[in-house]
Scaffold this motif. Structure first.
Motif, short mmCIF file in Angstrom:
data_model
loop_
_atom_site.label_atom_id
_atom_site.label_comp_id
_atom_site.label_asym_id
_atom_site.label_seq_id
_atom_site.Cartn_x
_atom_site.Cartn_y
_atom_site.Cartn_z
N LEU A 193 0.73 -1.64 -0.08
CA LEU A 193 -0.20 -0.28 0.19
C LEU A 193 0.75 1.22 0.16
O LEU A 193 0.39 2.26 -0.57
N ALA A 194 2.22 1.56 0.60
CA ALA A 194 2.38 2.00 0.70
C ALA A 194 3.30 2.38 -0.22
O ALA A 194 3.75 4.15 -0.94
N VAL A 195 4.36 1.82 -0.81
CA VAL A 195 4.29 1.85 -2.36
C VAL A 195 3.70 2.50 -3.36
O VAL A 195 3.79 2.75 -4.59
N ALA A 209 5.78 10.68 -0.71
CA ALA A 209 4.82 9.86 -0.52
C ALA A 209 5.97 8.51 -0.59
O ALA A 209 5.98 7.68 0.40
N LEU A 210 7.14 8.91 -1.84
CA LEU A 210 7.78 7.31 -2.31
C LEU A 210 8.63 7.20 -1.55
O LEU A 210 9.15 6.23 -1.00
N ALA A 228 1.34 13.94 7.89
CA ALA A 228 0.52 12.92 8.71
C ALA A 228 1.07 11.40 8.14
O ALA A 228 0.82 10.66 8.97
N VAL A 229 0.49 11.40 6.38
CA VAL A 229 1.58 10.02 6.13
C VAL A 229 2.72 9.43 6.68
O VAL A 229 2.67 8.43 6.37
N ALA A 230 3.37 10.41 6.66
CA ALA A 230 4.63 10.19 6.42
C ALA A 230 5.04 10.55 8.00
O ALA A 230 5.81 8.99 8.22
N ILE A 231 4.81 10.80 9.21
CA ILE A 231 4.51 10.91 10.42
C ILE A 231 4.28 9.02 10.56
O ILE A 231 5.05 8.81 11.14
N ALA A 232 3.12 8.80 9.84
CA ALA A 232 2.43 7.17 9.66
C ALA A 232 2.71 6.42 10.14
O ALA A 232 3.22 5.87 10.58
#
Length: 867
Positions: A25-27, A268-269, A742-746
């Motif tokens: 999902l992250a990729v 994000a990547l 927020a995505v990066a910290i999560a």
């Protein structure tokens, strides 16, 4: 190796689908965001460029005025030139169309239908079913493209026997024209009519906007241009452009914006690579004894490395494939719902279709696979370095000590050197590499930072057992701790950098608005559409107020004084977007009227002082204290010597990315003879009602236009409305950065959880020994939570310091090189401290949750596994 993949690796994937799905999902999200942004930008740029080509056609050369229009006598001269095979005159301006009670921007083009077909066939009028064959030559007829029919609410094709009309306006009264057909040109709303009719209807007799030339075969373009420019009587304010200049200008409009948006999407990547690392680190830790057994049975360390890398490759391939599909869907949805603008104001009015790019798909898919391989490299190295005998006994790996401070210092030094390098083609490539080196160098220095900090903190807790155990493990396992918190450091540093950058930009914009908006009310003429960042002619080029109207405004009850402003578009360079010339009152001094960067210089006698915005310095070399030669021919008038323009100062302008020039209104009027203005600012007397003054202004404008007060061609805004709207647009434009933070910290916290899970699984015997020594389950969990707090605290400190360093590069290097304007650095310490405290608290709780399974009831039995 294939047998191991189908048995050993497949079993791991089958038993832990959700954990591996998180890495996929992250990729997938990283690839989808970056690829969708690329598709949207490429589709919008292709569509916009196609629209420009359809309107401009494909002549050999274009003749344009630097600003405004020029005398049509130039056309007669060129048409008779022996080296000109065909000359096509064009009159182009921005107007308004009336759709019910709404006034919509409409681009109006007057053409010569007899000379047009071979140069710009997309502009050739096509008579409709209800029109005569020669309707294109008759006055009072207009031809609309599909976008114009759509915004006016007309059907795609006129019904048989039905006469359609449209009202157009530019500067004067409304003109009702009969819609006689259509044109094939794409892009924004467009109305085409005969050039003679356009000149007559809209008070532009004898004026042209450009002349398209088809040269005779064998003509040397450079020699042809030089001969014309040297010929007697050739107007000084004309310039020649080639067809490729228009396409290059369109690309230059949004290049920096597109690149920065793509880099932001790749964040994000970047963080997704850390999630892949965390998932595979946990997987390798759980299968450590299985890897060790495979090693005893003959699987070499290098083969173990290859096996884990292949597992990361599979995760990357699945994530990249899904990301490309999701990115395509996101791009299609965004183009259909939002258009191709993405908030930048560069492609307004364009509704592009999706243009799939195999090359881009391969590029971003490859980046997703590469991110997964990078994330899987360290777990693969850990699997390669496993000591088989020690691991089979459940003793875990030996402590990893960091000896990489020299590498870290080298990367940080390289970052500083790269930050001082210039942009390449207007793109801050070196600055992006500087940020990358800074992040990698800072993360590489984590073991050294841990030793530096906790070697001094450890004596303080030497007499308290639980804190001492947590801190001593961080000290003695500094390499492991550095790996565990690297995700938090990377994500937190990016979050801090983005927070500082956005706060600095917002604060600078707020101060800029305070200087450029000193009045209470602002009145603007709106007889044509305005452009955002498109670099095209603005409304104020044709929409003006006469001096009598300004004087009438000054006499309104409650108005204390008025100020005026006049703007023009100047095409100083055919390959660059137009710059804006602003004529305004500078009686109180430029330092009070403009947000100057540095002091204002005294203007030498006999020269005209101008004040340029920051982009003018970068794009045109207009440095303070120098003469700005390109402006002299632009404002030259027949029979007079060109004026010398002295750059007396530089000012900050966040509204016009490609440059603006400000001069005193009295100088502008003396040079051009124009007294009309496009904007009027009103200072109200104390206690005056803004609503009453606005109503009086509308009534005055209605009497001037002879129209109803509800349809006046003025736009009135209060300073509060303009400030609120500007800041709301700013916050909406940067809303994506908060989501990315927020995505990066999560992802970073997930990495902490995975790392601690991997560690505690490898330390079950250690916890069993602590239980035998009398530690309760609560105390064991306290030790794990303490380690989480210690590790996350050092990660927060490192992330804060690293983020501040990255923010300096973003604010002082990336932003000026991308957009050619500067801002003041503002550090919101309160928000940053709250952010760091939240990360430490979340890391502590995450470590505690990860340690619960390891501190279960069977932890005591784990000691029996030692043989």
């Amino acid at each position: 190796m294939r047998a191991l993949l189908t048995t050993f690796s497949w079993q791991e994937l089958r038993h832990h689908p959700w954990r591996n799905a998180a890495a996929v999902l992250a990729v997938m999200l990283g690839v989808a965001l970056a690829f969708s942004v690329q598709l949207i930008n490429a589709s919008a740029l292709d569509e916009f460029s196609s629209a420009v080509r359809s309107v401009n056609g494909q002549p050999d050369l274009e003749v344009r005025a630097v600003q405004g229009s020029f005398d049509e006598a130039v056309f007669a001269r060129l048409a008779q030139h022996p080296q000109v095979a065909l000359a096509s005159p064009v009159l182009e301006f921005q107007g308004l169309a009336l759709a019910g009670e709404r006034q919509l921007p409409m681009r109006v083009i007057g053409i010569d239908a007899l000379a047009l077909p071979t140069i710009a066939p997309a502009l050739m009028p096509q008579p409709g079913k209800n029109a005569t064959r020669f309707a294109m030559l008759a006055p009072g007829h207009v031809f609309l493209n599909a976008a114009a029919r759509n915004v006016l609410g007309l059907p795609a094709e006129a019904a048989q026997g039905r006469v359609e009309t449209v009202q157009l306006r530019s500067g004067g009264a409304w003109r009702r024209l009969e819609v006689a057909g259509h044109v094939a040109a794409g892009g924004a709303a467009l109305a085409v009519l005969d050039i003679a009719a356009a000149q007559d209807l809209f008070d532009k007799l004898g004026q042209l906007s450009r002349i398209d030339l088809r040269l005779a075969p064998g003509t040397d373009r450079a020699a042809f241009i030089a001969s014309l420019q040297r010929s007697p009587g050739w107007p000084a304010g004309l310039q020649f452009a080639e067809p490729g200049d228009a396409a290059e200008r369109v690309s230059n409009l949004s290049r920096a914006y597109r690149v920065n948006l793509t880099v932001l999407a790749l964040v994000a990547l970047f963080t997704g690579a850390f999630l892949v690392f965390s998932v595979l680190a946990l997987s390798v830790a759980k299968r450590a004894q299985q890897f060790a057994l495979l090693g005893v049975l003959g699987l070499t360390p290098r083969e173990r490395l290859r096996l884990v890398l292949i597992e990361s490759l599979v995760l990357g391939l699945i994530g990249s494939g899904a990301g490309l599909a999701l990115g395509t869907a996101l791009a299609a949805f965004a183009l259909r719902v939002l258009g191709g603008d993405l908030g930048g104001g560069y492609f307004e009015g364009v509704a592009p279709t999706l243009h799939w790019s195999t090359g881009s798909a391969l590029l971003y898919g490859g980046l997703g696979v590469l991110a997964a391989l990078v994330g899987g490299w360290w777990p693969a190295r850990a699997a390669q370095a496993l000591p088989e005998a020690q691991t089979l006994k459940g003793l875990g790996a030996a402590p990893v000590q960091g000896h990489s401070h020299w590498l870290a210092l080298g990367l940080i030094a390289a970052s500083a050197a790269l930050a001082n390098m210039p942009a390449v083609g207007g793109i801050p490539i070196a600055a992006y590499l500087s940020v990358g080196c800074l992040l990698v160098g800072g993360i590489t220095a984590l073991p050294w930072l841990i030793a530096l900090l906790y070697d001094r903190v450890a004596p303080v807790f030497a007499q308290r057992v639980l804190p001492m155990l947590a801190i001593e493990r961080a000290r003695r396992m500094r390499g492991t701790a550095a790996v565990a918190v690297s995700g938090v450091v990377a994500s937190l540093s990016l979050a801090v950098a983005l927070t500082v950058m956005v706060a600095s930009f917002r604060d600078s914009v707020t101060h800029w608005l305070d200087v450029v908006l000193p009045a209470d009310l602002y009145v603007r003429a709106t007889s044509s559409g305005r452009s955002g960042n498109s670099g095209t002619q603005s409304s104020s080029d044709t929409a003006t107020f006469a001096p009598a109207f300004v004087q009438a405004l000054a006499r309104l009850p409650g108005v204390e004084r008025v100020g005026t402003l006049r703007t023009r578009s100047l095409q100083l360079d055919p390959a660059q977007p137009a710059v804006t010339l602003i004529a305004r009152s500078l009686e109180g001094g430029a330092s009070q009227a403009l947000p100057l960067v540095g002091p204002a210089l005294p203007v030498p006698a006999g020269q005209v002082g101008i004040y340029v915005s920051e982009p003018m310095v970068e794009l045109y070399g207009a440095k303070p204290g120098s003469l700005f030669a390109p402006l002299s021919p632009a404002l030259a008038t027949a029979g007079s010597d060109p004026a010398a323009f002295f750059v007396a100062g530089v000012w900050r302008d966040y509204a016009r990315q490609f440059g603006a020039i400000t001069m005193d209104a009295r100088d502008f009027e003396r040079l051009t003879g124009e007294r009309n203005v496009s904007d009027v600012s009103l200072w109200l007397a104390p206690g005056t009602s803004e609503g009453a003054v606005q109503a009086a202004v509308r009534e005055l404008a209605a009497r001037r236009d002879g129209s109803d007060s509800t349809t006046t061609n003025v736009e009135i805004s209060s300073v509060g409305q303009i400030r609120a709207t500007s800041l709301r647009i700013f916050d909406r434009s940067f809303a994506v950065t908060y989501w990315l933070q927020a995505v990066a910290i999560a992802i970073g916290l997930f990495g902490i959880a995975a790392s601690f899970s991997a560690q505690v699984l490898a330390r079950r015997k250690e916890f069993g020994l602590l239980a035998h020594l009398g530690f309760t389950r609560r105390q064991v969990l306290a030790v794990v939570a303490g380690e989480g707090a210690a590790w996350t605290a050092i990660g927060a400190v490192a992330g804060l310091l690293l983020g501040l360093a990255v923010s300096v590069v973003l604010v002082k290097v990336v932003n000026p090189q991308s957009f050619h304007w500067t801002m003041d650095l503002l550090v919101p310490w309160g928000r940053l401290l709250v952010l760091c405290a939240a990360v430490v608290a979340a890391g502590t709780v995450t470590a505690w949750l990860a340690g619960r399974s390891a501190a279960g009831r069977d932890v005591v039995l784990a000691v029996k596994e030692d043989w």
